[in-house]
Design an enzyme around this catalytic site. Structure first.
Site, PDB file in Angstrom:
ATOM      1  N   CYS A 110      -8.513   9.243  69.317  1.00  0.00           N
ATOM      2  CA  CYS A 110      -9.691   9.566  69.094  1.00  0.00           C
ATOM      3  C   CYS A 110      -9.908  10.809  68.745  1.00  0.00           C
ATOM      4  O   CYS A 110     -10.225  10.539  67.313  1.00  0.00           O
ATOM      5  CB  CYS A 110     -10.575   8.933  68.717  1.00  0.00           C
TER       6      CYS A 110
ATOM      7  N   HIS B  25     -17.269  10.684  64.511  1.00  0.00           N
ATOM      8  CA  HIS B  25     -15.614   9.547  64.438  1.00  0.00           C
ATOM      9  C   HIS B  25     -16.443   8.072  64.109  1.00  0.00           C
ATOM     10  O   HIS B  25     -17.133   8.165  64.589  1.00  0.00           O
ATOM     11  CB  HIS B  25     -15.473   9.363  66.051  1.00  0.00           C
TER      12      HIS B  25
ATOM     13  N   ASN C  58     -12.300   2.022  62.138  1.00  0.00           N
ATOM     14  CA  ASN C  58     -11.700   2.650  63.131  1.00  0.00           C
ATOM     15  C   ASN C  58     -10.345   2.871  62.696  1.00  0.00           C
ATOM     16  O   ASN C  58      -8.932   2.424  63.339  1.00  0.00           O
ATOM     17  CB  ASN C  58     -11.965   2.701  64.676  1.00  0.00           C
TER      18      ASN C  58
HETATM   19  O1  UT7 Z   1     -12.924   4.790  68.697  1.00  0.00           O
HETATM   20  C1  UT7 Z   1     -12.492   5.357  70.594  1.00  0.00           C
HETATM   21  C2  UT7 Z   1     -13.686   4.403  71.378  1.00  0.00           C
HETATM   22  N1  UT7 Z   1     -13.921   3.227  71.154  1.00  0.00           N
HETATM   23  C3  UT7 Z   1     -15.018   2.889  70.587  1.00  0.00           C
HETATM   24  O2  UT7 Z   1     -15.935   3.701  70.885  1.00  0.00           O
HETATM   25  C4  UT7 Z   1     -15.275   1.298  70.501  1.00  0.00           C
HETATM   26  C5  UT7 Z   1     -16.470   1.224  71.659  1.00  0.00           C
HETATM   27  N2  UT7 Z   1     -16.619  -0.001  71.829  1.00  0.00           N
HETATM   28  C6  UT7 Z   1     -17.092  -0.858  70.985  1.00  0.00           C
HETATM   29  O3  UT7 Z   1     -17.509  -0.811  70.021  1.00  0.00           O
HETATM   30  C7  UT7 Z   1     -18.113  -2.124  71.170  1.00  0.00           C
HETATM   31  O4  UT7 Z   1     -17.901  -2.924  72.906  1.00  0.00           O
HETATM   32  C8  UT7 Z   1     -16.769  -3.932  70.619  1.00  0.00           C
HETATM   33  C9  UT7 Z   1     -17.664  -3.631  68.938  1.00  0.00           C
HETATM   34  C10 UT7 Z   1     -15.961  -3.586  70.888  1.00  0.00           C
HETATM   35  C11 UT7 Z   1     -17.278  -5.145  71.141  1.00  0.00           C
HETATM   36  O5  UT7 Z   1     -18.960  -4.936  70.752  1.00  0.00           O
HETATM   37  P1  UT7 Z   1     -19.858  -5.557  72.235  1.00  0.00           P
HETATM   38  O6  UT7 Z   1     -21.459  -5.327  71.458  1.00  0.00           O
HETATM   39  O7  UT7 Z   1     -19.262  -4.749  73.284  1.00  0.00           O
HETATM   40  O8  UT7 Z   1     -19.480  -6.930  72.770  1.00  0.00           O
HETATM   41  P2  UT7 Z   1     -18.598  -7.112  73.785  1.00  0.00           P
HETATM   42  O9  UT7 Z   1     -17.270  -7.388  74.340  1.00  0.00           O
HETATM   43  O10 UT7 Z   1     -20.086  -7.144  74.625  1.00  0.00           O
HETATM   44  O11 UT7 Z   1     -18.918  -9.260  73.607  1.00  0.00           O
HETATM   45  C12 UT7 Z   1     -19.968  -9.719  73.673  1.00  0.00           C
HETATM   46  C13 UT7 Z   1     -19.662 -10.731  73.063  1.00  0.00           C
HETATM   47  C14 UT7 Z   1     -18.802 -12.063  74.273  1.00  0.00           C
HETATM   48  O12 UT7 Z   1     -19.857 -12.747  74.079  1.00  0.00           O
HETATM   49  P3  UT7 Z   1     -20.017 -13.716  75.336  1.00  0.00           P
HETATM   50  O13 UT7 Z   1     -19.487 -13.588  76.436  1.00  0.00           O
HETATM   51  O14 UT7 Z   1     -21.296 -13.357  75.178  1.00  0.00           O
HETATM   52  O15 UT7 Z   1     -20.704 -15.132  75.362  1.00  0.00           O
HETATM   53  C15 UT7 Z   1     -17.719 -11.567  73.203  1.00  0.00           C
HETATM   54  O16 UT7 Z   1     -16.660 -13.043  73.451  1.00  0.00           O
HETATM   55  O17 UT7 Z   1     -19.383 -11.489  71.705  1.00  0.00           O
HETATM   56  C16 UT7 Z   1     -17.668 -11.929  71.919  1.00  0.00           C
HETATM   57  N3  UT7 Z   1     -16.936 -11.248  70.833  1.00  0.00           N
HETATM   58  C17 UT7 Z   1     -16.963 -11.552  69.425  1.00  0.00           C
HETATM   59  N4  UT7 Z   1     -17.883 -12.943  69.068  1.00  0.00           N
HETATM   60  C18 UT7 Z   1     -17.122 -13.272  67.196  1.00  0.00           C
HETATM   61  C19 UT7 Z   1     -16.153 -10.238  71.461  1.00  0.00           C
HETATM   62  N5  UT7 Z   1     -15.467 -10.379  69.769  1.00  0.00           N
HETATM   63  C20 UT7 Z   1     -15.805 -11.085  69.270  1.00  0.00           C
HETATM   64  C21 UT7 Z   1     -15.591 -11.379  67.777  1.00  0.00           C
HETATM   65  N6  UT7 Z   1     -16.358 -11.751  66.891  1.00  0.00           N
HETATM   66  N7  UT7 Z   1     -14.549 -10.317  67.227  1.00  0.00           N
END
Ligand code: UT7
Length: 329
Positions: free
Chosen positions: A116, A256, A286
């Protein structure tokens, strides 16, 4: 004699027609529009459909429109730096394929892989060829067909990424406008958290790697988020401090587009108010190497000559950095 800077003299972008909305994703994986909107700020993303089309096919219309805008022919381009994580093929370079497709017969080129942060690294690298006097017209292209490596059964990643491409032309500027400073960083210990496991020389493609879904993008979102939110904000603040720039000196912050929460944190850290932060993540998601040039393209008409812009990015690798530039037209 005044110092020669590398200035952006034209910019253009291209996004495919197909719009993949959060609502359509709800029919594909266990997710919902509210979760995606709150956690990422994304409402929809573009997808390149069609057999045999790759990243270069999005670059062609972007570059052709850019050349038309600038009023120059493809044969005047001296160097193409193609920043991408989804090259048309492992080899030859997509820069070469693009040069052939647009009829740029008097240039050389190479691909730059920095996930990225690729476009940022490409802009800094391309600028060196202008500042040194080696070249007068350098094309820096940033784009990705992220849909080519996304598993549309993995809700943790398929909601984030989209396809798109943009390009800028760099030319010498003696008026003090152009790329003024850059801070570029990388930390290879980030490898486990964001990668494509198979398809490279470590693990070439086999039936087993396909069956194990190892050709898709893998991301440990939470860990990447933690690194991104701190490093992108810090590096943007660092380049402002080192150039004695106060928040009010910044006309536009161009971050970004990975996650709206990371963008907001960068704005808060730098002190740049919301109305001066360039954001299109809600429509494009993204696009990896495409985010920064697509932002520049969409905001081009709002930029004024001499405006101070701060660009910042963070990506897999890890890679991150910031560029301070003065808009030249
Ligand atoms: O560009 C390159 C660099 N990349 C980035 O900068 C991305 C960085 N990361 C992120 O943007 C975020 O971590 C994500 C958007 C990928 C995920 O958001 P988050 O707030 O970190 O969520 P999480 O992975 O901690 O998941 C929270 C909950 C989980 O459920 P439990 O374990 O709390 O029950 C996930 O299973 O949300 C669940 N979850 C979803 N629920 C509905 C994960 N993905 C989804 C989804 N829809 N698509």
């Amino acid at each position: 004699m005044s110092k020669i800077h590398a200035a952006i003299t034209a910019v253009h972008g291209y996004v495919p027609d197909y719009v993949l909305t959060n609502h359509e994703l709800e029919t594909m994986v266990d997710t919902n529009d509210e979760w995606i909107t709150i956690r990422t700020g994304i409402k929809e993303r573009r997808i390149l459909k069609g057999e045999g089309l790759g990243t270069s096919d999005m670059a062609v219309p972007a570059v052709q429109a850019l050349l038309k805008k600038r009023g120059i022919g493809a044969d005047e381009i001296e160097l193409i730096i193609f920043c991408t994580s989804t090259p048309d093929r492992v080899f030859p370079a997509t820069a070469n394929i693009l040069a052939d497709k647009i009829g740029a017969k008097n240039c050389w080129g190479y691909d730059l892989q920095a996930t990225c942060s690729g476009f940022l690294f490409g802009l800094a690298t391309g600028s060196q060829f202008i500042e040194s006097g080696k070249h007068k017209k350098v094309l820096v292209v940033g784009g990705d067909k992220m849909s080519s490596m996304i598993n549309y059964k993995d809700r943790a990643t398929c909601i984030i990424f989209g396809d798109g491409c943009g390009a800028v032309l760099l030319e010498p500027n003696a008026e003090g406008n152009g790329v003024i400073d850059s801070i570029l960083k990388s930390d290879g210990s980030g490898l486990p958290f964001l990668n494509q496991q198979a398809g490279g020389s470590v693990k070439p493609a086999t039936h087993e790697t396909i069956d194990a879904n190892e050709h898709y993008l893998y991301q440990e979102g939470k860990t990447v988020f933690k690194f991104a939110v701190n490093n992108m904000a810090d590096v943007a603040a660092e380049i402002m401090e080192r150039n004695n720039l106060a928040p009010d000196d910044i006309a536009w912050l161009v971050p970004h587009q990975a996650n709206k929460r990371i963008i907001d944190a960068t704005a808060v850290r730098t002190g740049v108010s919301e109305d001066r932060v360039v954001i299109n993540i809600e429509r494009f998601g993204n696009t990896t190497n495409g985010t920064l040039p697509l932002c520049l393209w969409e905001w081009e008409n709002k930029f004024k000559k001499g405006d101070n812009l701060i660009l910042a990015a963070f990506g897999g690798g890890f890679t991150w950095g910031s560029i301070y530039l003065k808009w030249a037209y």
